[in-house]
Scaffold this active site. Structure first.
Site, PDB file in Angstrom:
ATOM      1  NE  ARG A  17      53.614  58.535  59.477  1.00 24.38           N
ATOM      2  CZ  ARG A  17      53.303  58.013  60.668  1.00 24.38           C
ATOM      3  NH1 ARG A  17      54.272  57.707  61.510  1.00 24.38           N
ATOM      4  NH2 ARG A  17      52.048  57.778  60.999  1.00 24.38           N
ATOM      5  CB  THR A  80      43.792  56.999  66.650  1.00 22.70           C
ATOM      6  OG1 THR A  80      44.619  57.597  67.658  1.00 22.70           O
ATOM      7  CG2 THR A  80      44.677  56.506  65.541  1.00 22.70           C
ATOM      8  CG  ASN A 378      57.242  17.213  14.836  1.00 24.45           C
ATOM      9  OD1 ASN A 378      57.857  17.023  15.874  1.00 24.45           O
ATOM     10  ND2 ASN A 378      57.692  17.978  13.861  1.00 24.45           N
ATOM     11  CB  ALA A 424      59.695  22.606   5.379  1.00 20.79           C
ATOM     12  NE  ARG A 441      58.342  23.612  -0.810  1.00 27.83           N
ATOM     13  CZ  ARG A 441      58.792  22.611  -0.081  1.00 27.83           C
ATOM     14  NH1 ARG A 441      58.736  22.675   1.225  1.00 27.83           N
ATOM     15  NH2 ARG A 441      59.302  21.543  -0.645  1.00 27.83           N
TER      16      ARG A 441
END
Ligand code: UD1
Ligand code: MG
Length: 470
Positions: A17, A80, A378, A424, A441
């Site tokens: 079921r 059962t 940070n 940055a 960079r």
């Protein structure tokens, strides 16, 4: 009262079921298989041995049970009574009590089971059945008494008359037997019924035929006897178990704002004065301290959260957050992230297999993987720790009090010393020494008067547009 008690758990049924490929007793409630909840019911009982009757597709179940139970195989699922009969070769010679439980009843409590066994032993009963009154008894075997109010028989739903169907007292599927009588009379059970099954419930009438009067023992909490035969019942069981867990937490001072929509496993510990908002899921081996705030929609799995931590709409997996740290909204701690005290992890951050030292800040849109960050750092916006070279993962280190400028790539393995600065937009591929500023960079070049060299600058169309704008 002392007596030799054995337990038989019936779990061989196909669970047709459920309409599922997963074995019925392996369906989960709060991330634990149904069968584990059944074992909880007998955890407190002083028993000699548990026997679990299993059928087809038993591999996963047998592995899961491990040493908790002896396994007995019922080759064909004939009912059962047939299931209990398979344990006969192990048990039939023993004296004492045999407790039989359906493996699909996850809500039974230790207290109720203990009461049933105590009652059975004190009453010197040959057979005692746990029953309950249900508002909707549909699907359960009904308890029928004779005109002297003696327990006469159980009639299954499919075999019941219209009048018998109105009976509200039902069979829970929990039976206490005198062990020797059980195995003596089991062979008398036949399968003359609508389902052509050997019903264990037929033993009531058989015992009476032999002059032995069975007893019923009715529990007041009818929710305990719920049997899971389909996914609707599984959902109902889940709701009841979740309510039990959440009520216990509320009673211990955890402020669950909407307990109907808060999903917490029974293995989870939460300290007092912690607030848990709706739609939060807390799973597995998780410990949450006191005075925390777990915001809407968060999911916390196998993690340790210390006191005064705030988690807003975030996913935390196998990680640790120390006191007064916070995360979110919409961030993700993947396995083995260690977030120090008073650390701020903002929104859209992902941290994996990394440590972040006390007081550091990782505000926004950052990925930190396989890195050890010190204290008071940070970490700017949009920083990526490039930890994977296509073959291997590498670790990086960032010293305390450093500043990582926004939009930087930290290409592992590198070591950035204490008190250093990353400009940055840098791509860092080499170690950065103490107190240094690293610029990784290209320099900015401004091409003067660039616009006038473009063909568009002299076109008529452009002039018209410029006119309009004036
Ligand atoms: C059974 C009872 C019913 C009771 C209800 C309580 C019988 C005949 N009916 O009905 O009176 O109200 O439980 O929940 O007992 N099993 C085996 N081998 C088998 C058949 C079943 O091990 O051959 C196991 C199943 O895995 C299950 C348990 O026995 O754990 C009960 O079987 P199930 O089919 O769920 O019986 P119900 O129809 O619920
Ligand atoms: Mg059932």
């Amino acid at each position: 009262m002392e007596s030799n008690v054995n337990v038989i758990i019936l779990a061989a049924g196909k669970g047709t079921r459920m309409k599922s490929d997963t074995l019925k007793v392996m369906h989960e409630i709060c991330h634990r298989p149904l069968i584990d909840w059944v074992f909880d019911g007998v955890a407190d009982l002083k028993y000699s041995q548990v026997y679990t009757v299993v059928g087809h597709d038993r591999e996963q179940l047998v592995k899961h049970l491990g040493s908790r139970s002896k396994i007995v195989v019922e080759p064909q699922q004939l009912g059962t009574a047939d299931a209990v009969k398979t344990v006969g070769s192990e048990l039939s010679n023993q004296k004492g009590v045999t407790l039989v439980l359906n493996g699909d009843s996850p809500l039974l409590t230790q207290a109720t089971i203990n009461q049933l066994v105590d009652f059975h032993i004190k009453a010197k009963s040959p057979l005692t059945l746990l029953t309950a009154d249900l508002k909707n008894p549909s699907g359960y075997g009904r308890i029928i008494y004779d005109k002297n109010r003696k327990f006469e028989r159980i009639v299954e739903q499919k075999d019941a008359s219209t009048e018998e169907l109105t009976v509200s007292e039902v069979n829970s599927g929990v039976y206490c037997f005198d062990n020797q009588l059980l195995f003596k009379y089991l062979p008398e059970v036949n399968n003359n019924n609508n389902q052509k099954e050997y019903y264990l419930t037929d033993l009531i009438e058989i015992f009476r035929k032999h002059g032995l009067q069975p007893f019923t023992f009715k529990t007041n909490d009818s929710s305990e006897i719920l049997g899971v035969n389909d996914l609707v019942a599984l959902n109902n069981a889940r709701k009841i178990i979740q309510k039990r867990i959440n009520t216990k937490l509320l009673m211990n001072g955890v402020q669950i704002i909407d307990p109907d929509h808060t999903y917490i496993d029974c293995s989870v510990e939460v300290g007092n004065d912690t607030i848990i908002e709706p739609n939060v899921q807390i799973i597995g081996n998780t410990k949450i301290g006191s005075h925390c705030h777990i915001g809407m929609g968060s999911e916390i799995i196998d993690s340790k959260i210390h006191d005064h931590v705030t988690i807003i709409s975030s996913l935390i997996e196998s990680s640790e957050m120390f006191s007064c740290s916070d995360i979110g909204p919409n961030s993700h701690l993947r396995p083995n992230a260690k977030i120090g005290s008073k650390v701020h992890i903002g929104n859209f951050c992902e941290i994996k297999n990394s440590t972040i030292g006390d007081n550091s800040k990782v505000g926004h849109l950052t990925y930190i993987g396989d890195a050890d960050l010190g204290k008071d750092i940070n970490v700017g916006c949009g920083i990526i720790f490039c930890n994977y070279d296509g073959f291997k993962k590498h670790r990086s280190k960032v010293g305390s009090n450093s500043f990582l400028g926004s939009g930087s790539n930290i290409v592992a393995p590198v070591e950035i010393a204490d008190h250093s600065f990353i400009a940055a937009g840098s791509t860092i591929t080499k170690d950065v020494p103490y107190h240094a500023l690293a610029l990784g960079r290209a320099r900015q070049i401004n091409k003067e008067n660039y616009w006038s060299k473009l063909p568009v600058a002299n076109s008529k169309l452009w002039e018209k547009t410029e006119e309009k704008e004036k």
